[in-house]
Scaffold this motif. Structure first.
Motif, PDB file in Angstrom:
ATOM      1  N   MET A 141       0.726  -1.265  -0.052  1.00 11.15           N
ATOM      2  CA  MET A 141      -0.121   0.132   0.119  1.00 11.15           C
ATOM      3  C   MET A 141       0.846   1.245   0.106  1.00 11.15           C
ATOM      4  O   MET A 141       2.164   1.051   0.428  1.00 11.15           O
ATOM      5  N   PRO A 142       0.674   2.437  -0.566  1.00  9.62           N
ATOM      6  CA  PRO A 142       1.001   3.648  -0.493  1.00  9.62           C
ATOM      7  C   PRO A 142       1.539   3.946   0.993  1.00  9.62           C
ATOM      8  O   PRO A 142       0.856   3.576   1.912  1.00  9.62           O
ATOM      9  N   LYS A 143       2.650   4.465   1.137  1.00  3.78           N
ATOM     10  CA  LYS A 143       3.288   4.966   2.438  1.00  3.78           C
ATOM     11  C   LYS A 143       2.372   5.907   3.376  1.00  3.78           C
ATOM     12  O   LYS A 143       2.321   5.453   4.505  1.00  3.78           O
ATOM     13  N   GLU A 144       1.567   7.022   2.646  1.00  7.37           N
ATOM     14  CA  GLU A 144       0.957   7.863   3.485  1.00  7.37           C
ATOM     15  C   GLU A 144      -0.322   6.788   3.950  1.00  7.37           C
ATOM     16  O   GLU A 144      -0.843   7.148   5.097  1.00  7.37           O
ATOM     17  N   ILE A 145      -0.902   6.204   3.111  1.00 10.41           N
ATOM     18  CA  ILE A 145      -2.224   5.250   3.785  1.00 10.41           C
ATOM     19  C   ILE A 145      -1.589   4.348   4.955  1.00 10.41           C
ATOM     20  O   ILE A 145      -2.248   3.989   5.971  1.00 10.41           O
ATOM     21  N   ILE A 146      -0.524   3.473   4.833  1.00  3.65           N
ATOM     22  CA  ILE A 146       0.086   2.649   5.765  1.00  3.65           C
ATOM     23  C   ILE A 146       0.074   3.611   7.048  1.00  3.65           C
ATOM     24  O   ILE A 146      -0.257   3.065   8.207  1.00  3.65           O
ATOM     25  N   LYS A 147       0.911   4.741   6.814  1.00  2.45           N
ATOM     26  CA  LYS A 147       1.045   5.659   8.002  1.00  2.45           C
ATOM     27  C   LYS A 147      -0.423   6.194   8.829  1.00  2.45           C
ATOM     28  O   LYS A 147      -0.587   6.027   9.958  1.00  2.45           O
ATOM     29  N   GLU A 148      -1.224   6.556   7.802  1.00  3.24           N
ATOM     30  CA  GLU A 148      -2.398   7.042   8.214  1.00  3.24           C
ATOM     31  C   GLU A 148      -3.253   5.907   8.947  1.00  3.24           C
ATOM     32  O   GLU A 148      -3.588   6.247  10.186  1.00  3.24           O
ATOM     33  N   ARG A 149      -3.432   4.840   8.369  1.00  4.42           N
ATOM     34  CA  ARG A 149      -4.284   3.682   8.955  1.00  4.42           C
ATOM     35  C   ARG A 149      -3.670   3.170  10.302  1.00  4.42           C
ATOM     36  O   ARG A 149      -4.354   2.851  11.210  1.00  4.42           O
ATOM     37  N   THR A 150      -2.435   3.044  10.114  1.00  4.50           N
ATOM     38  CA  THR A 150      -1.620   2.624  11.365  1.00  4.50           C
ATOM     39  C   THR A 150      -1.901   3.376  12.541  1.00  4.50           C
ATOM     40  O   THR A 150      -2.062   2.793  13.562  1.00  4.50           O
ATOM     41  N   ALA A 151      -1.522   4.741  12.480  1.00  2.00           N
ATOM     42  CA  ALA A 151      -1.842   5.701  13.247  1.00  2.00           C
ATOM     43  C   ALA A 151      -3.236   5.695  14.015  1.00  2.00           C
ATOM     44  O   ALA A 151      -3.390   5.985  15.314  1.00  2.00           O
ATOM     45  N   TYR A 152      -4.178   5.572  12.989  1.00  2.00           N
ATOM     46  CA  TYR A 152      -5.518   5.350  13.533  1.00  2.00           C
ATOM     47  C   TYR A 152      -5.829   4.361  14.273  1.00  2.00           C
ATOM     48  O   TYR A 152      -6.318   4.586  15.547  1.00  2.00           O
ATOM     49  N   TYR A 153      -5.555   3.211  13.944  1.00  2.00           N
ATOM     50  CA  TYR A 153      -5.605   1.939  14.778  1.00  2.00           C
ATOM     51  C   TYR A 153      -4.887   1.935  16.010  1.00  2.00           C
ATOM     52  O   TYR A 153      -5.407   1.275  17.063  1.00  2.00           O
ATOM     53  N   LEU A 154      -3.702   2.507  16.126  1.00  4.67           N
ATOM     54  CA  LEU A 154      -2.906   2.409  17.258  1.00  4.67           C
ATOM     55  C   LEU A 154      -3.702   3.482  18.366  1.00  4.67           C
ATOM     56  O   LEU A 154      -3.615   2.934  19.534  1.00  4.67           O
ATOM     57  N   LYS A 155      -4.100   4.507  17.856  1.00  6.57           N
ATOM     58  CA  LYS A 155      -4.914   5.417  18.709  1.00  6.57           C
ATOM     59  C   LYS A 155      -6.058   4.619  19.216  1.00  6.57           C
ATOM     60  O   LYS A 155      -6.304   4.835  20.308  1.00  6.57           O
ATOM     61  N   LYS A 156      -6.931   3.947  18.124  1.00  4.89           N
ATOM     62  CA  LYS A 156      -8.315   3.435  18.778  1.00  4.89           C
ATOM     63  C   LYS A 156      -7.999   2.386  19.653  1.00  4.89           C
ATOM     64  O   LYS A 156      -9.141   2.181  20.649  1.00  4.89           O
ATOM     65  N   THR A 157      -6.951   1.572  19.404  1.00  4.47           N
ATOM     66  CA  THR A 157      -6.652   0.491  20.608  1.00  4.47           C
ATOM     67  C   THR A 157      -5.870   1.045  21.645  1.00  4.47           C
ATOM     68  O   THR A 157      -5.388   0.038  22.834  1.00  4.47           O
ATOM     69  N   GLY A 158      -5.635   2.249  21.907  1.00  2.00           N
ATOM     70  CA  GLY A 158      -4.634   2.695  22.935  1.00  2.00           C
ATOM     71  C   GLY A 158      -3.191   2.398  22.956  1.00  2.00           C
ATOM     72  O   GLY A 158      -2.460   2.257  24.142  1.00  2.00           O
ATOM     73  N   LEU A 159      -2.638   2.040  21.764  1.00  4.46           N
ATOM     74  CA  LEU A 159      -1.464   1.699  21.646  1.00  4.46           C
ATOM     75  C   LEU A 159      -0.614   2.867  21.279  1.00  4.46           C
ATOM     76  O   LEU A 159       0.801   2.491  20.890  1.00  4.46           O
ATOM     77  N   ASP A 160      -1.069   3.779  20.931  1.00  9.54           N
ATOM     78  CA  ASP A 160      -0.199   4.814  20.256  1.00  9.54           C
ATOM     79  C   ASP A 160       1.035   5.334  21.173  1.00  9.54           C
ATOM     80  O   ASP A 160       1.977   5.645  20.616  1.00  9.54           O
ATOM     81  N   LYS A 161       0.733   5.262  22.444  1.00  8.26           N
ATOM     82  CA  LYS A 161       2.124   5.578  23.303  1.00  8.26           C
ATOM     83  C   LYS A 161       3.019   4.460  23.580  1.00  8.26           C
ATOM     84  O   LYS A 161       4.165   4.470  23.857  1.00  8.26           O
TER      85      LYS A 161
END
Length: 262
Positions: free
Chosen positions: A107-127
């Motif tokens: 997948m394009p790098k921007e999509i990977i970065k955006e989608r990964t960041a979104y689900y890290l935040k949704k599951t409380g894993l961003d930190k």
């Protein structure tokens, strides 16, 4: 206009052959699951629940019959599977694990970065994105598995007792997080559980399976409106009656299996 069918299973039988003997794990499964539906499979141990998920995941082949997973014509994988034993990759960080499926699909790098960041935040894993699995608790590892599965944007999500090994507190938290993400994404989910409470909390329908060979012998529609809380389910008389119905089914199937083994 009603929802379209997402998973269609027709006359599906699975037998395993060993030396001169054969064991029928699944017998003539016929099942339709609608787009966006959350369905739980409940049955005694060894009834073929995991085998059915493995067939839908392409990890096993049916002996007889067929299944169809409807696609929207977009370039997304047919399914993602979340296992009980936390199948995350130990040498990748949390962020790299969540992004893994997307990277494998180029997948394009921007999509990977955006989608990964979104689900890290949704599951409380961003930190915790830079940590490795060995630095995480069991609950956190399962969060990684769930985030990776949703980030990969599959047609359907297959979950094999993903919370079974967790303590009650972690289990309740992850169940609520899963329902929150599911309601947002509208994914079709087929979920195996041995917990009747969990099935009543999560599902639109509970499918009750017989002891081996596994057949779907009853269906229970969970009528309680969403969002649901575990305390509401335990206090609701209709839910209590459905709990007893499932409990009796499991007892009957275990006893029947013992009689046949004697």
């Amino acid at each position: 206009m009603g929802k379209k069918n997402k998973i269609i299973i027709r006359n599906l039988t699975k037998a395993f052959y060993k030396k001169q003997a054969s064991v029928t794990a699944l017998d003539d499964i016929n099942l339709t699951i609608e787009d966006g539906e959350f369905v739980c499979l409940v049955g005694p141990s060894g009834c073929g629940k995991t085998t059915l998920l493995r067939i839908l995941a392409g990890l096993e082949h049916p002996s007889i019959g067929e299944f169809i997973i409807a696609t929207d014509g977009e370039d997304r994988p047919l399914q993602s599977m979340v296992f009980q034993e936390r199948g995350i990759i130990p040498w990748l960080t949390v962020e790299e694990n969540v992004a893994f499926g997307l990277k494998m699909r180029h997948m394009p790098k921007e999509i990977i970065k955006e989608r990964t960041a979104y689900y890290l935040k949704k599951t409380g894993l961003d930190k915790f994105s830079a940590l490795y699995p060995k630095e995480l608790s069991g609950g956190m590892k399962q969060r990684v598995s769930i985030a990776r599965a949703f980030a990969n944007d599959p047609e359907i999500l297959l979950m094999d007792e993903p919370f079974a090994a967790l303590d009650e507190q972690n289990k309740f938290i992850l169940q609520e997080e899963l329902l929150s993400i599911w309601s947002e994404t509208g994914k079709t989910v087929l979920f195996i559980t041995h917990s009747i409470d969990e099935a009543l909390l999560l599902s639109d329908r509970i499918l009750l399976m017989s002891s081996q060979p596994g057949r779907i012998i009853r269906e229970i529609k969970v009528e309680m409106p969403r969002p649901r809380k575990m305390e509401d389910i335990r206090e609701n008389p209709l839910m209590a009656a459905q709990f007893v119905e499932v409990w009796k089914h499991l007892q009957e199937e275990v006893q029947r299996s013992r009689r046949e083994d004697q």
